[in-house]
Design an enzyme around this catalytic site. Structure first.
Site, PDB file in Angstrom:
ATOM      1  N   LYS A 107      44.312   3.384  97.265  1.00  0.00           N
ATOM      2  CA  LYS A 107      43.731   3.112  98.578  1.00  0.00           C
ATOM      3  C   LYS A 107      43.495   4.400  99.372  1.00  0.00           C
ATOM      4  CE  LYS A 107      44.976  -1.702  99.063  1.00  0.00           C
ATOM      5  NZ  LYS A 107      45.715  -1.955  97.808  1.00  0.00           N
TER       6      LYS A 107
HETATM    7  C1  LIG Z   1      45.375  -2.916  96.878  1.00  0.00           C
HETATM    8  C2  LIG Z   1      45.911  -2.734  95.503  1.00  0.00           C
HETATM    9  C3  LIG Z   1      45.366  -3.411  94.386  1.00  0.00           C
HETATM   10  C4  LIG Z   1      44.244  -4.405  94.526  1.00  0.00           C
HETATM   11  O1  LIG Z   1      43.014  -3.804  94.814  1.00  0.00           O
HETATM   12  P1  LIG Z   1      41.809  -4.679  95.374  1.00  0.00           P
HETATM   13  O2  LIG Z   1      40.744  -3.709  95.703  1.00  0.00           O
HETATM   14  O3  LIG Z   1      42.339  -5.400  96.578  1.00  0.00           O
HETATM   15  O4  LIG Z   1      41.426  -5.638  94.287  1.00  0.00           O
HETATM   16  C5  LIG Z   1      45.883  -3.146  93.140  1.00  0.00           C
HETATM   17  N1  LIG Z   1      46.923  -2.309  92.973  1.00  0.00           N
HETATM   18  C6  LIG Z   1      47.475  -1.644  94.001  1.00  0.00           C
HETATM   19  C7  LIG Z   1      48.627  -0.748  93.748  1.00  0.00           C
HETATM   20  C8  LIG Z   1      46.998  -1.822  95.304  1.00  0.00           C
HETATM   21  O5  LIG Z   1      47.572  -1.161  96.331  1.00  0.00           O
END
Ligand SMILES: *Cc1c(COP(=O)(O)O)cnc(C)c1O
Length: 435
Positions: A107
């Site tokens: 993220k």
């Molecule tokens: C947010 C997140 C996901 C999921 O990603 P999306 O874009 O919401 O599908 C997967 N793994 C981790 C570690 C995350 O923080």
């Protein structure tokens, strides 16, 4: 770049408006009116470019009308200042590590890019931008570290007391400067509800310049396309050009970005949507019936989403045509027991420690490969977080093999600052107005 709403293709808004609104009033999601194709020449020689060069190239194809090239280059360099290495585990299996940013989760790509885009469009002397974010763990840390020290912005994070891991909490509460943490005596849903109430409150809307930093913001989606191109570049250098990406999915922003990259000309054989027990999308791919459910808690908690908010973007990319979609996207789902077993199997086979989200992506890739035994391709599973963020999930011997990055040790020495608050909107509002 102009954008429409997935609920109204006649809407046409400019990029800054889409960034600050996050969501159109009709509750659809913003999508680019025109998706540019990158030149064939660039794709065929992509192996010679760095991540920074690829990121700039892709960003400028989308944003060249909104941001002049020198500023955009600088912005991309500041936002994407960490690597996304592709590790080879065996002949045709690779893991794309997306956790080398400050919050140790993928993220960081979206949050850092979004914060700088917002800062770019804020004019000198304008009112401070108040960013409100509810988090179940990873989003808050990425957003906090993304906006830390960004002028003219102030971030308020609401997190549920006792429901985030120790490292996650430190990432939320040890920043100072323009970052404020509220420890809410409730659940993630309560936090999210308080934020939604703030956006609906007339007095707050009038007196504060509020914006949200959630994962549906178009400026979080764009930088997530960069690493798909970069992974392909790294494969090309090894003489490979057929690739399958397996993406651990919750809100489906990550995989939506991959599909956007494909629309821009990236050659991808198949995408795999890998989910935990929150299997709304794999059920839809199987049955054609899209039915959301309340989320259930799993070890891969960042994927505990029953109603994936970005799914409408994917349906929009495929013109609502499930048959077309099935040709490009496969889906598989795994429970906690299978996730734990996968963590052990990955460790035994490759001496590699994968976080629970990543382990699910590996399982799905294995499954897809076993269903396509006669096809040669490089299988890439995306690693979305560093395993040290989830210490309680691992068996002891594997936990002991996790290398804790230096920035985590540093976090442990910092003081925690959070304001405790009940799940009381009036208290939250008073806080926002009077601080
Ligand atoms: C947010 C997140 C996901 C999921 O990603 P999306 O874009 O919401 O599908 C997967 N793994 C981790 C570690 C995350 O923080």
């Amino acid at each position: 770049m102009k954008l429409y709403s997935t609920n109204n293709h006649h809407l046409s808004v400019a990029f800054p408006e889409a960034v600050f609104n996050s969501m159109p009033l009709d509750k659809g999601l913003y999508m680019p009116e025109h998706i540019p194709s990158l030149e064939q020449d660039f794709i065929q020689n992509i192996g010679q470019y760095s991540l920074a060069e690829i990121a700039f190239k892709v960003a400028s194809a989308l944003l060249k009308e909104a941001i002049p090239a020198p500023e955009l280059r600088h912005l991309v360099q500041e936002a994407i200042n960490f690597d996304a290495p592709l590790n080879r585990l065996d002949k045709n299996t690779y893991v794309l590590e997306l956790f080398h940013g400050p919050s140790l989760a993928f993220k960081d790509f979206g949050a850092r890019f979004m914060s700088r885009i917002m800062a770019y469009f804020l004019k000198d002397g304008e009112e401070v931008l108040d960013v409100l974010v509810a988090t179940s763990g990873d989003t808050g840390g990425a957003v906090a570290l993304g906006f830390l020290g960004v002028p003219n912005t102030r971030v308020t994070i609401l997190y549920p007391k006792g429901k985030v891991s120790e490292i996650q909490e430190l990432q939320l509460c040890s920043n100072g400067q323009n970052i404020y943490a509220l420890e809410i005596d409730g659940t993630f849903d309560d936090c999210q509800h308080m934020v939604k109430q703030a956006f609906a409150d007339e007095e707050l809307k009038e007196k504060r310049r509020l914006t949200s930093a959630n994962s549906i913001n178009i400026s979080r989606l764009i930088p997530q396309t960069f690493y798909y191109f970069y992974a392909y570049a790294q494969l090309q250098k090894q003489g490979k050009d057929k690739v399958v990406f397996s993406v651990p999915s919750g809100n489906f922003g990550n995989i939506a970005a991959g599909l956007l990259a494909q629309k821009m000309g990236l050659p991808v054989k198949q995408f795999i949507a890998a989910t935990n027990a929150n299997d709304t999308v794999p059920r839809f791919l199987e049955s054609g019936i899209y039915q959301t459910r309340p989320s259930v808690q799993t070890y891969a908690n960042a994927m505990d989403v029953g109603a994936p908010s970005n799914w409408v973007r994917i349906m929009d990319l495929f013109n609502q045509d499930r048959e077309q979609l099935l040709e490009k996207v496969s889906g598989y789902t795994y429970n906690d027991e299978q996730t734990l077993q996968a963590i052990t199997d990955i460790y035994t086979r490759y001496h590699y420690v994968a976080c629970p989200h990543t382990a699910i992506a590996w399982l799905a890739l294995e499954k897809y490969s076993s269903e396509h035994p006669d096809e040669a391709f490089a299988g890439v599973f995306l690693s979305t977080a560093h395993p040290c963020k989830f210490p309680d999930v691992f068996p002891q011997d594997i936990a002991a093999a996790i290398e804790v990055p230096p920035q985590v040790e540093e976090l442990r020495s910092k003081a925690k600052h959070a304001l405790a608050m009940e799940t009381d909107f009036e208290a939250f509002k008073t806080y926002l107005l009077n601080r």
